[in-house]
Design an enzyme around this catalytic site. Sequence first.
Site, PDB file in Angstrom:
ATOM      1  N   TYR A  32      45.746  -6.303  59.862  1.00 41.99           N
ATOM      2  CA  TYR A  32      46.993  -5.613  60.085  1.00 41.99           C
ATOM      3  C   TYR A  32      47.142  -4.509  59.250  1.00 41.99           C
ATOM      4  O   TYR A  32      46.663  -4.325  58.019  1.00 41.99           O
ATOM      5  CB  TYR A  32      48.145  -6.591  59.942  1.00 41.99           C
ATOM      6  CG  TYR A  32      48.705  -7.419  60.962  1.00 41.99           C
ATOM      7  CD1 TYR A  32      48.810  -7.148  62.285  1.00 41.99           C
ATOM      8  CD2 TYR A  32      48.577  -8.729  60.508  1.00 41.99           C
ATOM      9  CE1 TYR A  32      49.280  -7.963  63.183  1.00 41.99           C
ATOM     10  CE2 TYR A  32      48.981  -9.784  61.638  1.00 41.99           C
ATOM     11  CZ  TYR A  32      49.187  -9.218  62.816  1.00 41.99           C
ATOM     12  OH  TYR A  32      49.567 -10.155  63.927  1.00 41.99           O
TER      13      TYR A  32
ATOM     14  N   MET B  65      50.207 -14.533  59.250  1.00 44.64           N
ATOM     15  CA  MET B  65      50.793 -15.897  59.126  1.00 44.64           C
ATOM     16  C   MET B  65      49.960 -17.026  59.409  1.00 44.64           C
ATOM     17  O   MET B  65      50.121 -17.887  58.647  1.00 44.64           O
ATOM     18  CB  MET B  65      51.652 -15.810  60.529  1.00 44.64           C
ATOM     19  CG  MET B  65      52.664 -17.041  60.622  1.00 44.64           C
ATOM     20  SD  MET B  65      53.571 -17.033  62.042  1.00 44.64           S
ATOM     21  CE  MET B  65      54.787 -15.718  62.003  1.00 44.64           C
TER      22      MET B  65
ATOM     23  N   ARG C 292      72.791 -21.665  31.562  1.00 42.82           N
ATOM     24  CA  ARG C 292      72.841 -22.046  33.179  1.00 42.82           C
ATOM     25  C   ARG C 292      73.819 -23.215  33.263  1.00 42.82           C
ATOM     26  O   ARG C 292      74.573 -23.238  33.836  1.00 42.82           O
ATOM     27  CB  ARG C 292      71.254 -22.316  33.230  1.00 42.82           C
ATOM     28  CG  ARG C 292      70.815 -22.386  34.665  1.00 42.82           C
ATOM     29  CD  ARG C 292      69.449 -22.504  35.106  1.00 42.82           C
ATOM     30  NE  ARG C 292      68.936 -23.708  34.470  1.00 42.82           N
ATOM     31  CZ  ARG C 292      67.554 -24.320  34.651  1.00 42.82           C
ATOM     32  NH1 ARG C 292      66.783 -23.625  35.483  1.00 42.82           N
ATOM     33  NH2 ARG C 292      67.280 -25.428  34.064  1.00 42.82           N
TER      34      ARG C 292
ATOM     35  N   LYS D 269      61.177 -33.248  40.502  1.00 46.08           N
ATOM     36  CA  LYS D 269      62.206 -32.649  41.574  1.00 46.08           C
ATOM     37  C   LYS D 269      61.564 -31.680  42.582  1.00 46.08           C
ATOM     38  O   LYS D 269      60.493 -31.397  42.603  1.00 46.08           O
ATOM     39  CB  LYS D 269      63.316 -31.632  40.588  1.00 46.08           C
ATOM     40  CG  LYS D 269      62.400 -30.548  39.790  1.00 46.08           C
ATOM     41  CD  LYS D 269      62.951 -29.795  38.854  1.00 46.08           C
ATOM     42  CE  LYS D 269      62.189 -28.983  38.133  1.00 46.08           C
ATOM     43  NZ  LYS D 269      62.870 -28.391  36.894  1.00 46.08           N
TER      44      LYS D 269
HETATM   45  C1  LIG Z   1      62.351 -28.468  35.721  1.00 49.27           C
HETATM   46  C2  LIG Z   1      62.865 -29.052  34.474  1.00 49.27           C
HETATM   47  C3  LIG Z   1      61.792 -29.519  33.367  1.00 49.27           C
HETATM   48  C4  LIG Z   1      60.279 -29.434  33.714  1.00 49.27           C
HETATM   49  O1  LIG Z   1      59.707 -28.263  33.272  1.00 49.27           O
HETATM   50  P1  LIG Z   1      58.173 -27.798  33.355  1.00 49.27           P
HETATM   51  O2  LIG Z   1      58.208 -26.370  32.873  1.00 49.27           O
HETATM   52  O3  LIG Z   1      57.634 -27.883  34.801  1.00 49.27           O
HETATM   53  O4  LIG Z   1      57.360 -28.902  32.537  1.00 49.27           O
HETATM   54  C5  LIG Z   1      62.269 -30.091  32.477  1.00 49.27           C
HETATM   55  N1  LIG Z   1      63.325 -30.063  32.194  1.00 49.27           N
HETATM   56  C6  LIG Z   1      64.445 -29.581  32.745  1.00 49.27           C
HETATM   57  C7  LIG Z   1      65.793 -29.588  32.514  1.00 49.27           C
HETATM   58  C8  LIG Z   1      64.112 -29.017  33.998  1.00 49.27           C
HETATM   59  O5  LIG Z   1      64.866 -28.312  35.089  1.00 49.27           O
END
Ligand SMILES: *Cc1c(COP(=O)(O)O)cnc(C)c1O
Length: 385
Positions: A273, A327, A151, A53
């Site tokens: 800065y 930056m 969630r 993702k």
């Molecule tokens: C993002 C996610 C994972 C992967 O989690 P990691 O901690 O990056 O291994 C697995 N299951 C669900 C539902 C997620 O949202």
Amino acid sequence: MHVTHTATPSPNRFSIIAGGAAQLTIDLTALRANWCYLNGRVGDGCTCSAVVKASAYGLGAAEAGRALFEAGARVFFVALPEEGIELRAELPLAEIFILNGLFHGREQLYRDFNLKPVLGSLEEVADWSSFARAENQQLGAALHFDTGMHRLGMAVSDAISLNASARALTGISVDLVMSHLACADTPDHPMNRKQLKRFLRICEQFPDARKSLSNSAGIFLGPEFQFDLVRPGIALYGGNPAPDTPNPMLPVAHIRAEIINLRDVPSGDSVGYGASRVTSRKSRIATINIGYADGLHRLVGNSDSNPNGARVFIGGHFAPLFGRVSMDMVAVDVTDIPTEHLVRGATIEVMGAHVSVDELANFAQTIPYELLCSLGARYTRHYKS
Ligand SMILES: *Cc1c(COP(=O)(O)O)cnc(C)c1O
């Protein structure tokens, strides 16, 4: 971008000279090795999937997806249908699940690209089922149950009512039953056992479906957390899945900057800065071409009142950042670095083999996930296979 292959003044031959952007190298060999390592950690009957993702945690979903498929991954998770569509173009044979569930009114999109929603409410189940029935098709999906995260996901009681109703799941092929751990990176946290217990109760309702509970850290909680499929994300990209123990994963994202300016600063003068940092000795300061626009968070800089900040690696030595992150630049105190390494154009490791993603994230007061996802678009990217 136009890439020139002129002789590099850098002592580090890893780099290809492009323009003046810092370099982000994504080591696909390490990525594949990490998947194979996790796949070897789980039992024979357990599938190791890959979570890609948010563009594979910022590293590039297409490239990461192809490499992971080559390594042997066949099941992939993304958050959004758009991400699924992008991945589908690369991996026609992969099984792709959409973690954020079924977005209202977008059933057709999932069907057209063969994407399986991770159904997180009875409403989503009802929509996917009626779409499947209208299309006269059997459509795959995962059922997501909430075991404590609150969630997404259905309640334990929903598992029972889904099974009690003859109609609720018609048209849906339940390809996975899953839940998600809230505290897997804290092995002693009581939530882990509590969620496991609740998940086992849900599993009883779906004896024939594949089951999945664990993310990266969950894999390391032991075999009873692994079920039929594990869903690692961060560990694939080099983050430590079991904090407080040495990281078994290889670094995947390597950030290299270069010295664009070197100067001597007398003792008692400030750098950067806000004049936040004043030299306490005659200092040699290197300015390097990376800043917060590249995701080098301002929190990794330092000041006299809080001199604890990130370090970089140059010519076999660590050197601390000095002052605030700008930056496009940051200063490094290279006073203690042997002078032969101090030349304009010399390569500096900001993250990689010596400065881990976990270490840098820690200085930024965040987690490696957020650090990787916010690296930004300005880097010269290399994919090393
Ligand atoms: C993002 C996610 C994972 C992967 O989690 P990691 O901690 O990056 O291994 C697995 N299951 C669900 C539902 C997620 O949202």
